[in-house]
Design a protein around this motif. Structure first.
Motif, mmCIF file in Angstrom:
data_model
loop_
_atom_site.group_PDB
_atom_site.id
_atom_site.type_symbol
_atom_site.label_atom_id
_atom_site.label_comp_id
_atom_site.label_asym_id
_atom_site.label_seq_id
_atom_site.Cartn_x
_atom_site.Cartn_y
_atom_site.Cartn_z
ATOM 1 N N GLU A 41 0.810 -1.227 0.000
ATOM 2 C CA GLU A 41 0.000 0.000 0.000
ATOM 3 C C GLU A 41 0.843 1.276 0.000
ATOM 4 N N ARG A 42 2.116 1.148 -0.344
ATOM 5 C CA ARG A 42 2.969 2.329 -0.538
ATOM 6 C C ARG A 42 4.064 1.933 -1.516
ATOM 7 N N PRO A 43 4.691 2.912 -2.195
ATOM 8 C CA PRO A 43 5.783 2.560 -3.099
ATOM 9 C C PRO A 43 6.928 1.870 -2.348
ATOM 10 N N ALA A 68 8.892 -0.911 -15.495
ATOM 11 C CA ALA A 68 8.618 0.533 -15.552
ATOM 12 C C ALA A 68 8.666 0.993 -17.007
ATOM 13 N N GLY A 69 9.639 0.490 -17.761
ATOM 14 C CA GLY A 69 9.742 0.815 -19.186
ATOM 15 C C GLY A 69 8.519 0.353 -19.965
ATOM 16 N N LEU A 73 4.684 -0.484 -14.132
ATOM 17 C CA LEU A 73 4.950 0.052 -12.797
ATOM 18 C C LEU A 73 5.179 1.562 -12.903
ATOM 19 N N ASN A 74 4.776 2.266 -11.854
ATOM 20 C CA ASN A 74 5.101 3.693 -11.732
ATOM 21 C C ASN A 74 6.393 3.829 -10.937
ATOM 22 N N ASN A 79 15.168 11.363 -2.725
ATOM 23 C CA ASN A 79 16.580 11.402 -2.308
ATOM 24 C C ASN A 79 17.475 10.553 -3.197
ATOM 25 N N GLY A 80 17.229 10.628 -4.511
ATOM 26 C CA GLY A 80 18.083 9.887 -5.436
ATOM 27 C C GLY A 80 17.830 8.391 -5.456
ATOM 28 N N GLN A 81 16.810 7.942 -4.708
ATOM 29 C CA GLN A 81 16.489 6.509 -4.733
ATOM 30 C C GLN A 81 15.142 6.311 -5.428
ATOM 31 N N VAL A 82 15.014 5.204 -6.186
ATOM 32 C CA VAL A 82 13.762 4.961 -6.917
ATOM 33 C C VAL A 82 12.867 4.000 -6.131
ATOM 34 N N PHE A 83 11.588 4.327 -6.105
ATOM 35 C CA PHE A 83 10.570 3.481 -5.486
ATOM 36 C C PHE A 83 9.528 3.135 -6.545
ATOM 37 N N TYR A 84 8.889 1.969 -6.376
ATOM 38 C CA TYR A 84 7.955 1.489 -7.394
ATOM 39 C C TYR A 84 6.556 1.283 -6.818
ATOM 40 N N SER A 85 5.548 1.505 -7.665
ATOM 41 C CA SER A 85 4.170 1.164 -7.301
ATOM 42 C C SER A 85 3.450 0.615 -8.541
#
Length: 345
Positions: A41-43, A68-69, A73-74, A79-85
């Motif tokens: 329920e969160r990235p 993502a491509g 996924l979104n 802070n320079g880190q990638v999160f996915y949802s």
């Protein structure tokens, strides 16, 4: 001279990579990436996802980047880190708990169809299916091969179900079936299409006629809530007498078989029918000129690899119905994968 853009074979390169895309989707589903994101329920970061699915961080990072491509996924940067949802489509169609989930269908594609398609060249050369090479089972009896184990059968039935959850309502409402109160769904598997019938037509009852082991597995794995209007009848529609009904449904049945076998089955239905009854065929119809749709053209190749049958045009199905005695034959396109053909006695 041709402009430089025409020299770059963009479409051909995309097609060459088609199976890479399929397998990226298959693997993400098999690992449960979309389920983990749904539950959170969160990235989540790649690290969190890799731990949750039990996969290497490096492999997971690459898989997530590809998803993502593919716009499955979104991505969210912090802070320079990638999160996915999950995207909305992934949440609805690629999570196991969703009522519209395609996960079972994807699993069947990945573990069965994909292996058969490895032998497409042989199938085209020989003009027959490739079960023996792909799985070491004889394809003399098509459904012995398809249902070669309970596990394989459950996978196949889930595949059938997931498609009717998405396309079922459209095919049962393509024609007004209200006049037909007693419906028999031949080869109706675990009842997903029957359920769509009872939802669309509250007056009707549906009998699912299928092989004894299919009926047994349906009882064990699928028929949860007792739907009073759906019942099961065991039998082989090529051999056993058919229940009396106002409407017989053959959904994705005739495409498994040769013209001869189709006519044999339709003649049996015609004999069982009383005047005023009808038969509804549900299939992916090819355009009359063979120009498409692409999905039906690809499915026809799949029928070569997996069955004895083929996809056909509306006119070809009408000819099979007419050869079996049916009249007043019409077909309706739904705009989705599956279309409807109706013939009367």
């Amino acid at each position: 001279t041709t402009p430089a853009t025409d020299v770059y074979p963009r479409k051909i390169l995309e097609y060459m990579e088609g199976f890479l895309i399929s397998k990226t989707v298959f693997t993400s589903c098999e690992l449960g990436v979309f389920d983990v994101l749904l539950a959170a329920e969160r990235p989540l970061s790649a690290e969190e996802i890799s731990q949750a699915v039990g996969a290497s961080l490096d492999g997971t990072q690459r898989l997530l980047a590809a998803c993502a491509g593919l716009q499955l996924l979104n991505t969210h940067w912090d802070n320079g880190q990638v999160f996915y949802s999950n995207t909305e489509q992934s949440r609805v169609f690629l999570t196991r708990s969703s009522p519209l989930s395609l996960c079972q269908s994807i699993q069947y594609s990945s573990r069965t169809i994909y292996l058969c398609w490895h032998y497409l060249t042989d199938a085209v050369r020989e003009g027959r299916n490739q079960y023996e090479k792909a799985f070491g089972v004889s394809s003399k009896d098509l459904f012995q091969a398809l249902y070669r184990s309970d596990e394989e059968m459950v996978k196949f039935m889930h595949l059938m179900n997931s498609i009717w959850n998405i396309c079922g309502r459209d095919v049962v409402t393509a024609f007004d079936l209200m006049p037909f109160k007693v419906i028999c769904d031949l080869g109706g598997c675990s009842g997903a299409l029957a359920k769509q019938c009872t939802l669309a037509y509250p007056e009707c009852t549906v009998t699912i006629f299928d092989l004894p082991k299919v009926v047994r597995v349906s009882g064990e794995h699928f028929v949860t809530e007792a739907d009073q209007r759906i019942s099961f009848h065991e039998g082989d529609f090529f051999k056993d007498s058919l229940p009396v009904a106002d409407l017989y449904i053959l959904a994705r049945i005739l495409h498994d078989w040769t013209d001869e076998r189709c006519i044999e089955l339709l003649c049996r239905i015609y004999k069982a029918c009383k005047p005023g009854s009808a038969v509804l065929l549900v299939e992916a119809l090819l355009n009359e000129d063979g120009s498409g749709p692409l999905t039906a053209q690809l499915y026809s190749l799949n029928m070569l690899v997996q069955t004895e049958g083929r996809e056909r045009t509306g006119a070809q199905y009408a000819a099979l119905l007419a050869a079996s005695g049916f009249t007043n034959i019409q077909h309706r396109l739904t705009g989705k994968i599956y279309d409807a053909v109706l013939g009367h006695k």
